[in-house]
Design a protein around this motif. Structure first.
Motif, mmCIF file in Angstrom:
data_model
loop_
_atom_site.group_PDB
_atom_site.id
_atom_site.type_symbol
_atom_site.label_atom_id
_atom_site.label_comp_id
_atom_site.label_asym_id
_atom_site.label_seq_id
_atom_site.Cartn_x
_atom_site.Cartn_y
_atom_site.Cartn_z
ATOM 1 N N LYS A 14 0.832 -1.212 0.000
ATOM 2 C CA LYS A 14 0.000 0.000 0.000
ATOM 3 C C LYS A 14 0.861 1.254 0.000
ATOM 4 O O LYS A 14 0.556 2.226 -0.688
ATOM 5 N N MET A 15 1.952 1.228 0.765
ATOM 6 C CA MET A 15 2.876 2.365 0.768
ATOM 7 C C MET A 15 3.514 2.530 -0.608
ATOM 8 O O MET A 15 3.643 3.646 -1.116
ATOM 9 N N LYS A 16 3.893 1.420 -1.219
ATOM 10 C CA LYS A 16 4.500 1.451 -2.559
ATOM 11 C C LYS A 16 3.500 1.988 -3.577
ATOM 12 O O LYS A 16 3.850 2.807 -4.429
ATOM 13 N N GLN A 17 2.244 1.538 -3.473
ATOM 14 C CA GLN A 17 1.196 2.013 -4.378
ATOM 15 C C GLN A 17 0.994 3.520 -4.230
ATOM 16 O O GLN A 17 0.874 4.232 -5.234
ATOM 17 N N GLU A 18 0.970 4.002 -2.997
ATOM 18 C CA GLU A 18 0.800 5.434 -2.755
ATOM 19 C C GLU A 18 1.934 6.221 -3.409
ATOM 20 O O GLU A 18 1.703 7.245 -4.053
ATOM 21 N N HIS A 19 3.144 5.729 -3.261
ATOM 22 C CA HIS A 19 4.301 6.388 -3.876
ATOM 23 C C HIS A 19 4.175 6.412 -5.405
ATOM 24 O O HIS A 19 4.405 7.447 -6.040
ATOM 25 N N LEU A 21 1.482 6.219 -7.240
ATOM 26 C CA LEU A 21 0.418 7.130 -7.653
ATOM 27 C C LEU A 21 0.860 8.591 -7.590
ATOM 28 O O LEU A 21 0.544 9.378 -8.486
ATOM 29 N N LYS A 22 1.626 8.948 -6.557
ATOM 30 C CA LYS A 22 2.153 10.316 -6.452
ATOM 31 C C LYS A 22 3.094 10.615 -7.621
ATOM 32 O O LYS A 22 3.054 11.694 -8.207
ATOM 33 N N ASP A 25 1.059 11.000 -10.814
ATOM 34 C CA ASP A 25 0.331 12.269 -10.795
ATOM 35 C C ASP A 25 1.268 13.424 -11.148
ATOM 36 O O ASP A 25 0.934 14.272 -11.980
ATOM 37 N N GLU A 53 12.002 7.847 -1.341
ATOM 38 C CA GLU A 53 11.682 6.428 -1.531
ATOM 39 C C GLU A 53 12.958 5.592 -1.555
ATOM 40 O O GLU A 53 13.027 4.527 -0.943
#
Length: 70
Positions: A14-19, A21-22, A25, A53
């Protein structure tokens, strides 16, 4: 090598996915921006995200190596 339990793996993913997506974007905003100064500011921001990261990953790998030696 120690296996990551399912809860930790999901948290990590989930942390990797958030990164990711940022990063995507920011990439989209960079490509859409026509002002070179604003575009460069966003590139710098993206580079800082990448650096953060990278440092987190290096820290995680370093701590794994330290724990393996025990």
């Amino acid at each position: 090598m120690a296996k990551m339990d399912d809860a930790k793996m999901m948290e990590h993913l989930k942390m990797k996915q958030e990164h990711i997506l940022k990063m995507h974007d920011l990439s989209n905003k960079i490509l859409a921006e026509t002002d070179p100064k604003k575009q460069q500011a966003m590139k710098d921001q993206q580079l800082e995200l990448m650096k953060t990261e990278h440092m987190q990953m290096m820290s995680m790998h370093h701590s794994k190596k330290m724990n393996m030696g025990k």
